[in-house]
Design a protein around this motif. Structure first.
Motif, PDB file in Angstrom:
ATOM      1  N   MET A   1       3.177  -0.342  -9.443  1.00 44.08           N
ATOM      2  CA  MET A   1       2.337   0.342  -8.543  1.00 44.08           C
ATOM      3  C   MET A   1       2.684   0.873  -7.285  1.00 44.08           C
ATOM      4  O   MET A   1       3.312   0.440  -6.600  1.00 44.08           O
ATOM      5  CB  MET A   1       1.865  -1.180  -8.487  1.00 44.08           C
ATOM      6  N   ASP A   2       1.755   1.702  -6.500  1.00 40.15           N
ATOM      7  CA  ASP A   2       1.434   2.770  -5.511  1.00 40.15           C
ATOM      8  C   ASP A   2       0.528   1.793  -4.224  1.00 40.15           C
ATOM      9  O   ASP A   2      -0.489   1.312  -5.278  1.00 40.15           O
ATOM     10  CB  ASP A   2       1.274   4.189  -5.655  1.00 40.15           C
ATOM     11  N   VAL A   3       1.275   1.389  -4.046  1.00 40.74           N
ATOM     12  CA  VAL A   3       0.455   0.562  -2.677  1.00 40.74           C
ATOM     13  C   VAL A   3       0.369   1.312  -1.119  1.00 40.74           C
ATOM     14  O   VAL A   3       1.092   2.244  -0.727  1.00 40.74           O
ATOM     15  CB  VAL A   3       0.891  -0.709  -1.850  1.00 40.74           C
ATOM     16  N   ASN A   4      -0.655   1.405  -0.179  1.00 46.16           N
ATOM     17  CA  ASN A   4      -0.653   1.846   0.370  1.00 46.16           C
ATOM     18  C   ASN A   4      -1.004   0.817   1.745  1.00 46.16           C
ATOM     19  O   ASN A   4      -0.815  -0.842   1.854  1.00 46.16           O
ATOM     20  CB  ASN A   4      -2.268   2.337   0.859  1.00 46.16           C
ATOM     21  N   PRO A   5      -0.953   1.120   3.413  1.00 45.04           N
ATOM     22  CA  PRO A   5      -1.247  -0.305   4.587  1.00 45.04           C
ATOM     23  C   PRO A   5      -1.889  -1.780   4.393  1.00 45.04           C
ATOM     24  O   PRO A   5      -1.528  -2.027   5.137  1.00 45.04           O
ATOM     25  CB  PRO A   5      -1.512   0.705   5.325  1.00 45.04           C
ATOM     26  N   ASP A   6      -3.310  -1.067   3.710  1.00 46.61           N
ATOM     27  CA  ASP A   6      -3.758  -1.871   2.991  1.00 46.61           C
ATOM     28  C   ASP A   6      -4.190  -2.673   2.615  1.00 46.61           C
ATOM     29  O   ASP A   6      -4.399  -3.465   1.710  1.00 46.61           O
ATOM     30  CB  ASP A   6      -5.667  -1.811   3.760  1.00 46.61           C
ATOM     31  N   THR A   7      -3.439  -2.568   1.403  1.00 46.53           N
ATOM     32  CA  THR A   7      -2.347  -3.599   0.281  1.00 46.53           C
ATOM     33  C   THR A   7      -2.292  -4.428   0.006  1.00 46.53           C
ATOM     34  O   THR A   7      -1.480  -4.636   1.209  1.00 46.53           O
ATOM     35  CB  THR A   7      -1.965  -2.412  -1.132  1.00 46.53           C
TER      36      THR A   7
END
Length: 605
Positions: free
Chosen positions: A516-522
């Motif tokens: 799964m790809d995540v971003n800073p808000d995940t």
């Protein structure tokens, strides 16, 4: 030898043996009550008598070690006096005069004191609460003192002091005399006193406070301490004087470059104020003037500053020419007296517990420390054209051991936190990476030696117990299959050649699947409330892919705005072994090799 920082102290002659001298049923409980009573007054130093003639030396070592542990927990240090405080030179069946002389001339101290000193110094020389050793308590010779008597005393000092320094070469060692007037012949006092203080085994001088007569006797001790640049403290500072007079006397000694004063609360007269536990247990009619102590030792109001630009000097006076006691590193906290602000030598100075430090230059071109309350800045603003916030990152030189490549050439910007993993409003405390108090005191029990070279291998964000605080990724990356360490659950995120471990997450939170790809808000989980000590998330950064065998300080991957936020939270980072001068701030920590040899202050033990 390091010049000690300023502190107010007390003489507690019965601290270790109140069960024998005062028939106290539980001396360890009384000790805790005493230190708890002293702590709010700003008293951070205690002078203890280590031996009792009716106690086996091994038991004395045990009692002293427990007392030092207690003092360390309260942020105090101790001068350990190799005496029971009761004229140990006097022996049953001997007259006072002959006993004193015989103790030194016949070398009777070799029978008991010398082997006992070897035992206790060997056992406790590395204890972080130990400040100094003294060879006895109020040792003296009966007048008239002859040159031969004084030479016999010097032999005693050479043997006992030399023994201490052979075992503990960096120790502060004092004689424990009232003044050199008590052990030198009157006709050649200055000559003999100079010989005494230049023997090479006296690295600490005690100077009498108290009455005018005692001060006159101590004048030579004071002058020689200044001339020889030896640390000195004042003892027997009068407790029975009014608060204003006591405060004035404290300031006189502080301005004179003394590293502290000692009062004797057990000798105080009846007065208004709090009755301390040591007097309650012994005689209810005796009280200590706590109002005078509080006024003398503790400022009414304080502000907390964080060192931003260092190393920053701590000086005896608010002057550039004043003696520099030591330096503060970036990230250190100090509490200053709000009424102490002083402008001198083109600087703004504040007084704190250990001395004076400059906040800034008068023209504000150089800022050395800032009020902690102002260090939580607004969220970063601005854009680089792609919608991402613009960050500034101050480079930090990385120390390294046992690595085949230069860590300082790593592409740190490939992994850069844009958000803290835990919201600032929900952080209660932090534990930094590396040479921390926790690693020094408890790391062996948690196998830091076998895992992270004896140091703390991550950055901990602590929260309040019983809460379900969400944890964010803080970065752009891809979830990997997690490892097993850091239960109940952990999440691993890869960013380029770096791996970020988020440990101690709650077992029942929704799982983020590998790939799964995540971003800073995940949100990748919540903090578990069942973690030993206090609930927290452990953030650990490893390098390089695919072995990930090196651990790196997470602060290196945070922009200045996030670093500043973290400096506002409580931590006990600055508590390490004595005489350890490396890795003293959150920013100058070394990289860690997984499973490598133990490094840091505990590596010597």
């Amino acid at each position: 030898m390091t010049y000690p920082s300023w502190a107010a102290g007390v003489n507690l002659p019965d601290f270790l043996y109140s069960d024998m001298t005062r028939q106290v049923k539980d001396p360890e409980v009384l000790q805790a009550r005493q230190i708890e009573a002293l702590h709010p007054l700003g008293i951070r130093r205690v002078r203890l008598f280590t031996f009792h003639r009716d106690v086996d030396p091994a038991e004395s070592v045990r009692r002293t070690a427990l007392a030092l542990d207690l003092l360390y927990e309260f942020g105090c240090d101790a001068i350990l006096t190799l005496s029971d405080g009761r004229d140990e030179v006097f022996q049953p069946g001997a007259t006072a005069a002959s006993a004193v002389l015989d103790y030194f001339t016949a070398r009777r101290y070799r029978e008991h004191l010398l082997p006992a000193a070897e035992m206790i110094v060997s056992a406790l020389r590395e204890h972080p609460a130990l400040l100094a050793w003294e060879m006895g308590n109020r040792l003296s010779l009966r007048p008239p003192i002859t040159p031969d008597d004084s030479r016999a005393f010097m032999t005693f000092v050479s043997e006992i002091g030399g023994t201490i320094l052979n075992i503990d070469p960096n120790a502060l060692v004092g004689m424990g005399i009232a003044s050199c007037a008590e052990v030198t012949p009157e006709e050649d006092r200055e000559l003999f006193a100079r010989r005494l203080y230049t023997l090479g085994c006296v690295t600490l001088i005690s100077v009498a406070g108290g009455t005018a007569l005692e001060r006159a006797k101590a004048y030579l001790d004071y002058n020689l301490a200044r001339e020889l640049s030896l640390p000195f403290y004042a003892f027997d500072v009068a407790m029975e004087q009014a608060a204003g007079a006591l405060k004035e006397e404290v300031e006189v000694w502080r301005e004179s470059d003394a590293f502290g004063i000692f009062v004797a609360p057990d000798a105080a007269a009846v007065g208004e104020g709090i009755t301390f536990p040591w007097t309650v247990e012994y005689d209810p009619s005796l009280t200590v003037q706590a109002n005078a102590l509080a006024a003398a030792f503790k400022p009414a109001q304080t502000r907390t500053f964080v060192i931003m630009n260092g190393p920053l000097g701590v000086r005896t006076n608010p002057r550039i020419s004043a003696r520099r006691l030591y330096t503060l590193q970036p990230g250190a906290y100090i509490e200053v007296d709000v009424q102490s602000r002083t402008e001198a030598d083109k600087f703004v100075w504040w007084r704190h517990r250990d001395g004076w430090s400059a906040e800034k230059t008068l023209d504000e071109r150089s800022i050395y420390m800032r009020d902690r309350a102002t260090l939580i800045p607004p969220p970063p603003s601005g854009s680089n054209g792609s919608g991402e916030p613009v960050f500034t990152v101050t480079p930090i030189r990385i120390d390294q051991t046992d690595l085949p490549y230069d860590v300082n050439t790593l592409p740190l910007r490939d992994l850069m936190f844009q958000l803290l993993p835990v919201e600032s409003s929900q952080i209660e405390w932090v534990q930094y990476y590396g040479n921390t108090h926790f690693a020094y005191r408890h790391g062996k029990a948690w196998n830091y030696d076998g895992y992270s070279q004896g140091l703390h291998g991550g950055f901990d964000f602590g929260v309040s117990p019983g809460t379900r605080v969400p944890v964010r990724a803080g970065v752009h990356g891809t979830v990997l299959r997690p490892g097993l360490k850091f239960s109940p659950r952990r999440v691993d995120i890869r960013v380029g050649d770096y791996l970020i471990i988020f440990g101690h997450l709650h077992a029942e939170t929704p799982r983020v699947p590998p790939g799964m790809d995540v971003n800073p808000d995940t949100v990748i989980g919540t903090i578990a409330s069942s973690v030993a000590f206090s609930p927290h998330v452990h953030i650990e950064i490893r390098y390089p892919y695919p072995s990930f065998h090196t651990i790196i300080n997470p602060l290196l991957f945070m922009p200045d705005v996030l670093r500043s936020r973290l400096l506002a939270f409580p931590t006990d980072f600055y508590a390490h072994a004595l005489n350890w001068t490396r890795w003293g701030t959150p920013f100058d920590q070394p990289v860690i090799s997984l499973g490598g040899r133990v490094i840091g202050p505990r590596a010597r033990f």
